[in-house]
Scaffold this active site. Structure first.
Site, PDB file in Angstrom:
ATOM      1  N   ASP A  13      10.906  10.398 -30.230  1.00  0.00           N
ATOM      2  CA  ASP A  13      10.943  11.688 -29.966  1.00  0.00           C
ATOM      3  C   ASP A  13      10.247  12.153 -28.762  1.00  0.00           C
ATOM      4  OD1 ASP A  13      11.924  11.703 -32.677  1.00  0.00           O
ATOM      5  OD2 ASP A  13       9.890  12.159 -33.465  1.00  0.00           O
ATOM      6  N   GLU A  14      10.602  11.206 -27.657  1.00  0.00           N
ATOM      7  CA  GLU A  14      10.138  11.661 -26.387  1.00  0.00           C
ATOM      8  C   GLU A  14      10.847  12.712 -25.588  1.00  0.00           C
ATOM      9  OE1 GLU A  14      10.940   8.715 -27.424  1.00  0.00           O
ATOM     10  OE2 GLU A  14       9.151   7.161 -27.154  1.00  0.00           O
ATOM     11  N   LYS A  16      14.348  11.990 -25.400  1.00  0.00           N
ATOM     12  CA  LYS A  16      15.739  11.241 -24.793  1.00  0.00           C
ATOM     13  C   LYS A  16      16.936  11.880 -24.930  1.00  0.00           C
ATOM     14  CE  LYS A  16      14.742   8.305 -28.046  1.00  0.00           C
ATOM     15  NZ  LYS A  16      13.518   8.785 -28.740  1.00  0.00           N
ATOM     16  N   ASN A  38      18.581   7.511 -38.377  1.00  0.00           N
ATOM     17  CA  ASN A  38      16.945   7.666 -38.389  1.00  0.00           C
ATOM     18  C   ASN A  38      16.697   8.484 -36.898  1.00  0.00           C
ATOM     19  OD1 ASN A  38      17.603   5.350 -36.747  1.00  0.00           O
ATOM     20  ND2 ASN A  38      15.801   4.503 -37.331  1.00  0.00           N
ATOM     21  N   GLY A  40      16.901  11.333 -34.172  1.00  0.00           N
ATOM     22  CA  GLY A  40      17.147  12.802 -34.139  1.00  0.00           C
ATOM     23  C   GLY A  40      17.080  13.273 -32.690  1.00  0.00           C
ATOM     24  N   HIS A  41      17.957  13.190 -31.975  1.00  0.00           N
ATOM     25  CA  HIS A  41      17.976  13.740 -30.389  1.00  0.00           C
ATOM     26  C   HIS A  41      18.321  15.144 -30.213  1.00  0.00           C
ATOM     27  CE1 HIS A  41      18.422   8.944 -29.523  1.00  0.00           C
ATOM     28  NE2 HIS A  41      17.326   9.442 -30.316  1.00  0.00           N
ATOM     29  N   THR A  42      17.415  15.849 -29.741  1.00  0.00           N
ATOM     30  CA  THR A  42      17.578  17.313 -29.598  1.00  0.00           C
ATOM     31  C   THR A  42      17.948  17.634 -28.132  1.00  0.00           C
ATOM     32  OG1 THR A  42      15.718  17.528 -31.175  1.00  0.00           O
ATOM     33  CG2 THR A  42      16.594  19.734 -30.093  1.00  0.00           C
ATOM     34  N   GLN A 223      14.851   5.804 -31.281  1.00  0.00           N
ATOM     35  CA  GLN A 223      13.243   5.423 -31.425  1.00  0.00           C
ATOM     36  C   GLN A 223      12.530   5.137 -30.154  1.00  0.00           C
ATOM     37  OE1 GLN A 223      15.920   3.610 -33.648  1.00  0.00           O
ATOM     38  NE2 GLN A 223      15.706   5.621 -34.547  1.00  0.00           N
ATOM     39  N   THR A 238      10.608   0.473 -36.686  1.00  0.00           N
ATOM     40  CA  THR A 238      12.020   0.438 -37.171  1.00  0.00           C
ATOM     41  C   THR A 238      12.365  -0.885 -37.273  1.00  0.00           C
ATOM     42  OG1 THR A 238      13.991   1.638 -37.188  1.00  0.00           O
ATOM     43  CG2 THR A 238      13.149   1.108 -35.184  1.00  0.00           C
ATOM     44  N   SER A 298      12.779  16.055 -36.058  1.00  0.00           N
ATOM     45  CA  SER A 298      14.087  16.452 -36.011  1.00  0.00           C
ATOM     46  C   SER A 298      15.072  16.000 -36.990  1.00  0.00           C
ATOM     47  CB  SER A 298      14.857  15.916 -34.480  1.00  0.00           C
ATOM     48  OG  SER A 298      13.782  16.164 -33.462  1.00  0.00           O
ATOM     49  N   ARG A 304       4.599  15.910 -36.973  1.00  0.00           N
ATOM     50  CA  ARG A 304       4.222  14.723 -36.163  1.00  0.00           C
ATOM     51  C   ARG A 304       2.572  14.533 -35.982  1.00  0.00           C
ATOM     52  NH1 ARG A 304       9.071  16.241 -32.076  1.00  0.00           N
ATOM     53  NH2 ARG A 304      10.703  15.359 -33.119  1.00  0.00           N
ATOM     54  N   ASP A 332       4.666  21.331 -20.438  1.00  0.00           N
ATOM     55  CA  ASP A 332       4.223  22.748 -20.755  1.00  0.00           C
ATOM     56  C   ASP A 332       3.313  22.697 -21.927  1.00  0.00           C
ATOM     57  OD1 ASP A 332       6.800  21.670 -21.724  1.00  0.00           O
ATOM     58  OD2 ASP A 332       6.606  23.473 -22.904  1.00  0.00           O
ATOM     59  N   GLY A 414      10.029  22.432 -20.399  1.00  0.00           N
ATOM     60  CA  GLY A 414      10.572  23.118 -21.628  1.00  0.00           C
ATOM     61  C   GLY A 414      11.679  22.549 -22.380  1.00  0.00           C
TER      62      GLY A 414
HETATM   63  P1  GDP Z   1      14.256  12.445 -28.839  1.00  0.00           P
HETATM   64  O1  GDP Z   1      14.344  11.930 -30.253  1.00  0.00           O
HETATM   65  O2  GDP Z   1      13.614  11.546 -27.921  1.00  0.00           O
HETATM   66  O3  GDP Z   1      15.560  12.876 -28.247  1.00  0.00           O
HETATM   67  O4  GDP Z   1      13.418  13.776 -29.199  1.00  0.00           O
HETATM   68  P2  GDP Z   1      13.423  14.761 -30.340  1.00  0.00           P
HETATM   69  O5  GDP Z   1      14.590  15.730 -30.115  1.00  0.00           O
HETATM   70  O6  GDP Z   1      13.363  13.977 -31.705  1.00  0.00           O
HETATM   71  O7  GDP Z   1      11.855  15.676 -29.748  1.00  0.00           O
HETATM   72  C1  GDP Z   1      11.869  16.194 -28.843  1.00  0.00           C
HETATM   73  C2  GDP Z   1      11.563  17.697 -29.084  1.00  0.00           C
HETATM   74  O8  GDP Z   1      10.972  18.192 -27.780  1.00  0.00           O
HETATM   75  C3  GDP Z   1      12.868  18.395 -29.281  1.00  0.00           C
HETATM   76  O9  GDP Z   1      12.373  19.505 -30.141  1.00  0.00           O
HETATM   77  C4  GDP Z   1      13.057  18.941 -27.745  1.00  0.00           C
HETATM   78  O10 GDP Z   1      13.955  20.110 -27.888  1.00  0.00           O
HETATM   79  C5  GDP Z   1      11.827  19.207 -27.353  1.00  0.00           C
HETATM   80  N1  GDP Z   1      11.815  18.987 -25.870  1.00  0.00           N
HETATM   81  C6  GDP Z   1      12.114  18.079 -25.058  1.00  0.00           C
HETATM   82  N2  GDP Z   1      11.688  18.346 -23.835  1.00  0.00           N
HETATM   83  C7  GDP Z   1      10.583  19.436 -23.700  1.00  0.00           C
HETATM   84  C8  GDP Z   1       9.806  19.871 -22.974  1.00  0.00           C
HETATM   85  O11 GDP Z   1       9.611  19.409 -21.705  1.00  0.00           O
HETATM   86  N3  GDP Z   1       9.043  20.916 -23.536  1.00  0.00           N
HETATM   87  C9  GDP Z   1       8.981  21.365 -24.579  1.00  0.00           C
HETATM   88  N4  GDP Z   1       8.220  22.109 -25.073  1.00  0.00           N
HETATM   89  N5  GDP Z   1       9.937  20.951 -25.581  1.00  0.00           N
HETATM   90  C10 GDP Z   1      10.631  19.682 -25.183  1.00  0.00           C
HETATM   91  P1  IMO Z   2      14.247   9.186 -32.214  1.00  0.00           P
HETATM   92  O1  IMO Z   2      15.445   8.396 -31.759  1.00  0.00           O
HETATM   93  C1  IMO Z   2      10.456   9.069 -34.448  1.00  0.00           C
HETATM   94  C2  IMO Z   2       9.943   6.041 -37.412  1.00  0.00           C
HETATM   95  C3  IMO Z   2       9.686   6.581 -38.912  1.00  0.00           C
HETATM   96  C4  IMO Z   2       9.059   5.438 -39.472  1.00  0.00           C
HETATM   97  C5  IMO Z   2       9.580   4.084 -39.047  1.00  0.00           C
HETATM   98  C6  IMO Z   2      10.622   3.505 -39.608  1.00  0.00           C
HETATM   99  O2  IMO Z   2      14.576  10.437 -32.704  1.00  0.00           O
HETATM  100  O3  IMO Z   2      13.051   9.054 -31.432  1.00  0.00           O
HETATM  101  P2  IMO Z   2      13.146   3.900 -40.192  1.00  0.00           P
HETATM  102  O4  IMO Z   2      13.492   5.235 -40.998  1.00  0.00           O
HETATM  103  O5  IMO Z   2      13.642   3.365 -39.151  1.00  0.00           O
HETATM  104  O6  IMO Z   2      12.991   2.753 -41.370  1.00  0.00           O
HETATM  105  O7  IMO Z   2      11.549   4.476 -40.151  1.00  0.00           O
HETATM  106  O8  IMO Z   2      10.064   4.613 -37.597  1.00  0.00           O
HETATM  107  N1  IMO Z   2      10.877   6.523 -36.906  1.00  0.00           N
HETATM  108  C7  IMO Z   2      11.197   7.316 -35.823  1.00  0.00           C
HETATM  109  N2  IMO Z   2      10.112   8.277 -35.287  1.00  0.00           N
HETATM  110  N3  IMO Z   2      11.675   9.135 -33.541  1.00  0.00           N
HETATM  111  C8  IMO Z   2      12.803   8.362 -34.275  1.00  0.00           C
HETATM  112  O9  IMO Z   2      13.937   8.333 -33.516  1.00  0.00           O
HETATM  113  C9  IMO Z   2      12.390   7.670 -35.426  1.00  0.00           C
HETATM  114  N4  IMO Z   2      13.258   6.712 -35.963  1.00  0.00           N
HETATM  115  C10 IMO Z   2      12.374   6.143 -36.877  1.00  0.00           C
HETATM  116  O10 IMO Z   2       9.108   7.950 -38.885  1.00  0.00           O
HETATM  117  O11 IMO Z   2       7.663   5.577 -39.042  1.00  0.00           O
HETATM  118 MG    MG Z   3      14.047  12.288 -32.223  1.00  0.00          MG
END
Ligand code: GDP
Ligand code: IMO
Ligand code: MG
Length: 423
Positions: A13-14, A16, A38, A40-42, A223, A238, A298, A304, A332, A414
């Site tokens: 959830d960085e 990506k 598993n 969730g890329h936003t 992940q 994972t 996501s 989290r 931010d 943002g």
């Molecule tokens: P991913 O799994 O690495 O693609 O990340 P996620 O989508 O699960 O989680 C990142 C969250 O942070 C999402 O809700 C994005 O819309 C949000 N996001 C990404 N970059 C930024 C940022 O620079 N600032 C803020 N406030 N939100 C961000």
């Molecule tokens: P993205 O790509 C954050 C975590 C789960 C759990 C562990 C194992 O959006 O960054 P699993 O369902 O793979 O057996 O779960 O890994 N996990 C994640 N945490 N972002 C993810 O994906 C994740 N995918 C799995 O919360 O701790």
């Molecule tokens: Mg994610």
């Protein structure tokens, strides 16, 4: 041209998805190499927020081949739902979405097994997303799994029934209620029919031919490195290889063909699910971070866990991935803090200090040792160039670059595509 790799350096959830979407116009191909639903890329642009689970994040850009690679575990039901959800955006997925015939299929009983295993672990549960990831990779390694190419063979149903009967005996052992299985199977087989209508390919050829033709390729990690099956906080990980090496095996690309490795990290840390998290905050600061960063999963919506940035962990991830450029996300979110903490090393229960991720760290209560710096403590709204950053933010970036010894090339301020600042 070599293949670039983009991956998360923390616990997922960085951001990506946002960055893959931002970089995608520079690429001909975007490919997922591991994980499955598993993830969730936003992505956010034009006032709309999209969350992708299995479809690569290049899908909103024109003329890009989006490939779901062999290293992915694919749920046909979730894939159909994702594709249906994208229909209104008229994306020509028939021309630009491709699925490897060697990707492994998640079947309904994999999800039931995931739930049964988690339940049996009690308070030691992993906190899985319950998408069937672990049991599917288990079957892949156990040489039992079904792959996308299998759906085209006449005996697919037989292969499926064989696998399900094995799963049923395990589920019986756990006394798992199977009453919903028939309904799940009905939907599954409908979605398998749909999967047959997609572009099913030998993606290792597609990608290596693209490399040979000097096309540019971006591998999109899911992940994060600290959830990697080998190097993450095992067993709270994972079940896939989330690192650069995973991009090689998950797409069939030789290590010598890897170009840049983009490592993404948040300006702080989050984790969803169980497992060690040395800098986790249990106080009001953690609560404020969660609120300000909207830190809710996501994929599952779970809150989290939040904490300060962890340099030993980042250094470790940079080392195992060979990161060449860093992208810092969600700067931010730290606007609200007058002071910001940076974990430089850990203190062990016996009083000794540690600045790396030793094997023992999973089981020990380690105390993070912090360096405290001034926050910028102001809004970053409207900032469009690095020069416009407050000095304290520039200092934070410089301090991290110095400590991590890799340049930070992007700072994200943002969620919107436009809130991406190049340095
Ligand atoms: P991913 O799994 O690495 O693609 O990340 P996620 O989508 O699960 O989680 C990142 C969250 O942070 C999402 O809700 C994005 O819309 C949000 N996001 C990404 N970059 C930024 C940022 O620079 N600032 C803020 N406030 N939100 C961000
Ligand atoms: P993205 O790509 C954050 C975590 C789960 C759990 C562990 C194992 O959006 O960054 P699993 O369902 O793979 O057996 O779960 O890994 N996990 C994640 N945490 N972002 C993810 O994906 C994740 N995918 C799995 O919360 O701790
Ligand atoms: Mg994610």
């Amino acid at each position: 041209m070599k293949m670039d790799v983009l991956l998360g350096l923390q616990w997922g959830d960085e951001g990506k998805g946002k960055i893959v979407d931002f970089l995608a116009p520079q690429y001909d191909v975007v490919a997922r190499f591991q994980g499955g639903p598993n993830a969730g890329h936003t992505l956010e642009f034009d006032g709309i927020k999209h969350v992708l689970h299995q479809i690569p994040s290049g899908v909103f850009r024109e003329n890009i081949q989006n490939i779901i690679g062999n290293g992915v575990v694919l749920d046909p039901v979730i894939l159909k739902k994702e594709i249906d959800g994208l229909k209104k955006f008229q994306l020509a997925l028939d021309k630009n979405l491709f699925v490897s015939k060697k990707a492994t299929i998640i079947i309904p009983t994999h999800k039931l097994l995931d739930a049964a295993y988690e339940k049996s672990k009690g308070d030691k549960k992993i906190g899985s997303t319950l998408k069937g990831i672990g049991p599917t990779y288990q079957d892949k390694i156990g040489r039992l799994a079904l792959r996308v190419g299998d759906i085209l063979s006449a005996d697919f149903r037989e292969k499926y029934d064989n696998l399900v009967s094995k799963h049923k005996s395990i589920l019986d052992y756990y006394q798992y209620d199977l009453s919903e299985l028939l309904e799940l199977e009905k939907v599954f087989f409908d979605c398998v029919e749909f999967l047959k209508s997609l572009n099913l390919i030998d993606s290792e050829y597609t990608i290596n031919e693209a490399i040979g033709k000097e096309k540019s390729i971006l591998a999109e990690g899911a992940q994060g490195s600290l959830l990697d099956i080998d190097f993450g906080s095992y067993p709270y990980v994972t079940s896939s290889s989330t690192m650069t090496a995973g991009a090689c095996t998950g797409l069939g690309v030789a290590p010598s063909k890897i170009g840049e490795v983009f490592g993404i990290f948040k300006a702080y840390c989050t984790r969803v699910g169980s497992g060690p998290f040395p800098t986790e905050l249990f106080d009001g600061d953690g609560e404020r971070m969660r609120k300000e960063g909207n830190e809710f999963g996501s994929t599952t919506g779970r809150p989290r866990r939040c904490g300060w940035i962890d340099l030993p962990a980042l250094k470790y991830s940079i080392m195992i991935n060979g990161v060449t450029q860093l992208y810092m996300m969600k700067a931010d979110v730290l606007n609200i803090f007058e002071k910001i903490k940076i974990c430089t090393h850990y203190e062990l229960p016996d009083g000794s200090t540690l600045n790396h991720l030793a094997f023992e760290i999973t089981d020990l209560e380690v105390k993070p040792i912090y360096k405290e710096v001034d926050g910028w403590h102001c809004s970053l709204a409207g900032v469009e160039k690095y020069d416009q950053f407050p000095q304290a933010l520039k200092d934070y970036v410089a301090l991290l670059e110095e400590a991590l010894n890799v340049p930070i090339k992007i700072v994200s301020v943002g969620p919107d595509r436009k809130q991406t600042i190049l340095k």
